[in-house]
Design an enzyme around this catalytic site. Structure first.
Site, PDB file in Angstrom:
ATOM      1  N   GLU A  91      42.350   4.233  -8.899  1.00 46.63           N
ATOM      2  CA  GLU A  91      41.754   3.181  -8.076  1.00 46.63           C
ATOM      3  C   GLU A  91      40.543   2.512  -8.718  1.00 46.63           C
ATOM      4  O   GLU A  91      39.418   2.608  -8.204  1.00 46.63           O
ATOM      5  CB  GLU A  91      41.364   3.732  -6.698  1.00 46.63           C
ATOM      6  CG  GLU A  91      42.519   4.312  -5.920  1.00 46.63           C
ATOM      7  CD  GLU A  91      42.171   4.622  -4.464  1.00 46.63           C
ATOM      8  OE1 GLU A  91      40.995   4.500  -4.088  1.00 46.63           O
ATOM      9  OE2 GLU A  91      43.092   4.973  -3.698  1.00 46.63           O
ATOM     10  N   GLU A 124      49.095   8.641  -3.631  1.00 48.19           N
ATOM     11  CA  GLU A 124      48.267   9.113  -2.513  1.00 48.19           C
ATOM     12  C   GLU A 124      48.736   8.455  -1.237  1.00 48.19           C
ATOM     13  O   GLU A 124      48.951   7.238  -1.205  1.00 48.19           O
ATOM     14  CB  GLU A 124      46.785   8.724  -2.674  1.00 48.19           C
ATOM     15  CG  GLU A 124      45.989   9.608  -3.576  1.00 48.19           C
ATOM     16  CD  GLU A 124      44.519   9.164  -3.658  1.00 48.19           C
ATOM     17  OE1 GLU A 124      43.970   8.654  -2.657  1.00 48.19           O
ATOM     18  OE2 GLU A 124      43.941   9.342  -4.738  1.00 48.19           O
TER      19      GLU A 124
HETATM   20  C1  FCB Z   1      41.231   7.218  -2.036  1.00 47.02           C
HETATM   21  C2  FCB Z   1      40.700   8.133  -3.127  1.00 47.02           C
HETATM   22  C3  FCB Z   1      40.785   9.586  -2.820  1.00 47.02           C
HETATM   23  C4  FCB Z   1      40.537   9.884  -1.362  1.00 47.02           C
HETATM   24  C5  FCB Z   1      41.314   8.972  -0.459  1.00 47.02           C
HETATM   25  C6  FCB Z   1      41.131   9.229   1.010  1.00 47.02           C
HETATM   26  O1  FCB Z   1      40.580   5.990  -2.094  1.00 47.02           O
HETATM   27  O2  FCB Z   1      41.410   7.909  -4.326  1.00 47.02           O
HETATM   28  O3  FCB Z   1      39.930  10.279  -3.684  1.00 47.02           O
HETATM   29  O4  FCB Z   1      39.197   9.897  -1.087  1.00 47.02           O
HETATM   30  O5  FCB Z   1      41.006   7.646  -0.739  1.00 47.02           O
END
Ligand code: FCB
Length: 466
Positions: free
Chosen positions: A166, A371
């Protein structure tokens, strides 16, 4: 509903990040990262929480590997802490840092779990920030040196190398809104950070190709699903601007070898982009094997009238400054519920939309959801059980959305739940819990929530119950 069957080779995993779980921040030579400095600065993190101990994974990694195995996972996504590997600055290396991750990788392989390794998940060594941080070109060069050490040590034992997690957050939350480390609020510096992260991705990608030719190369982006509040020209333009600064600022150089012209135009009053040198964009466009997509919620935008109070809230913490550099005339509208404990709206359809968009715009590019998950206010019942029905429903809806994207032709071949266990949720500290395994921070006891059992049943059968 009969339920959906995912194919055999589909990669089911769980994700974590070094600063969020490890603790052991002064051990084996590690020096501070920007997150150590930031979290120890009063007022920066909710309740003054820090990652000093976090989930104590640095000491409990072996039993944590046991959790991954018991969950039946095919893959584990984690990140390396740069300040463990180069604690003393450029030109140095600490073998103890490399050895820790080497043991972890071997431990995964011996349990039949594929290591998916992120080189950079936000814990920049403080020495690199002191030398200018991501707004400085030097940091991309330092990152290349670090990547070379890490990839040389772990190489092809790693299934997938991910250059960055990210970069949107690193650049805009770190240097524009300042809600993340290092907490600077300098819009022009944030755009320079965007560029040097893109460049670092290119450098790191080449290192992976050279030193680990059998591994997969990836980068993880948090792409924004931005919907205009109406079909009016102004609202459509607001959505275009956010798409430019939020998504195409990375997709452009990384996948097309060029920054989009509208991004350069929209941000012209902030910077002239003179930090982009000939050949940089081509460097950033190192061919990828798989794009990592992180997804949590959607956004609704409108053209700001310049008068009404703005609803702007980026969901990662509050600050007077906007992360949306060059989009000062855009307002973010509150989203209808339901919401998670982060205040993020729950909208699984957005995930299908995003994956299908990327598949259309970049045909033939494989993807993994690196994620996805949710924070809720978990309660521990008298018998010690955590019936996190909301989380199970969130996961079910989003995994179904991945299936729908696959039906529509998107080549998505993996899904990683965020997170394996509760951890340090950046500006929100330990207050927000994303884990499918609960951490009792007093005892460091790990307890499976209902979602962990549900996920185990899913990953061991490949079948999403109807
Ligand atoms: C993302 C991050 C991760 C976590 C999630 C909830 O932005 O990559 O580390 O904090 O959010």
């Amino acid at each position: 509903m009969p339920g959906r069957q995912f194919p055999d080779g589909f990669l089911w995993g769980a994700a974590t990040a070094s600063y969020q779980i490890e603790g052991g921040v002064t051990e084996d030579g590690r020096t501070p990262s920007i997150w150590d400095t930031f979290s120890h600065t009063p007022g920066r993190v909710l309740n003054g929480d820090t990652g000093d101990t976090a989930a104590d994974h640095y000491h409990r990694w072996e039993s944590d590997l046991g959790q991954l195995r018991d969950l039946g996972l095919g893959a584990y996504r984690f990140s390396l802490a740069w300040p463990r590997i180069q604690p003393e600055g450029p030109g140095t290396v600490d073998q103890r840092g490399l050895d820790f991750y080497s043991r972890l990788v071997d431990g995964l392989l011996s349990r039949g779990i594929a290591p998916v390794v992120t080189l950079y998940h936000w814990d920049l060594p403080q020495w690199a920030e002191d030398a200018g941080g991501w707004p400085a070109r030097e940091t991309a060069l330092r990152y290349e040196e670090y990547a070379r050490l890490a990839v040389a040590a772990l190489g092809d034992r790693v299934h997938t190398w991910t250059t960055l997690n990210e970069p949107w957050c690193s650049a805009y939350l770190g240097y524009a809104s300042g809600v993340h480390a290092p907490g600077r609020t300098e819009p022009a510096a944030a755009l320079a950070a965007v560029h040097h992260l893109n460049l670092a991705h290119g450098f790191g990608g080449r290192v992976v190709r050279e030193l680990a030719p059998k591994a997969q190369l990836s980068v993880t982006l948090n792409l924004h699903v931005v919907r205009p509040a109406s079909g009016s020209e102004k609202d459509l333009d607001a959505a275009r601007r956010i798409d430019a600064v939020g998504n195409r600022a990375f997709l452009g150089p990384m996948l097309e070898g060029a920054y989009p012209a509208d991004l350069l135009r929209d941000t012209a009053s902030v910077t002239d982009w003179a930090f982009v040198r000939d050949g940089d964009e081509a460097t950033a466009a190192v061919p990828l094997d798989v794009l990592g997509v992180n997804y949590y919620s959607t956004q609704r935008v409108t053209a700001w009238d310049g008068v009404s109070p703005r609803a702007t809230h980026d969901g990662h913490g509050k600050s007077g400054a906007t992360p949306w550099v060059g989009a000062d005339d855009v307002d973010f509208l509150p989203q209808p519920g339901p919401h998670t404990a982060m205040g993020w709206n729950i909208d699984p359809g957005g995930l299908t939309e995003l994956l299908v968009r990327i598949a259309k715009e970049y045909p033939g590019l494989p993807m993994m959801v690196t994620e996805n998950g949710a924070a809720f206010t978990d309660t521990v019942d008298a018998d010690g059980e955590i019936h996190d029905v909301d989380r199970v429903e969130y996961l079910r809806g989003h995994i179904e959305a991945v299936g729908a994207a696959r039906d529509a032709g998107a080549d998505v071949h993996g899904y990683f739940v965020w997170s394996l266990m509760d951890n340090f949720e950046w500006a929100y500290g330990f207050d927000r819990r994303f884990g499918i395994i609960r951490i009792d921070y007093d005892t460091q006891r790990r307890t499976w929530k209902d979602s962990a059992r549900w996920y185990r049943d899913l990953v061991t059968s490949g079948k999403l119950p109807g």
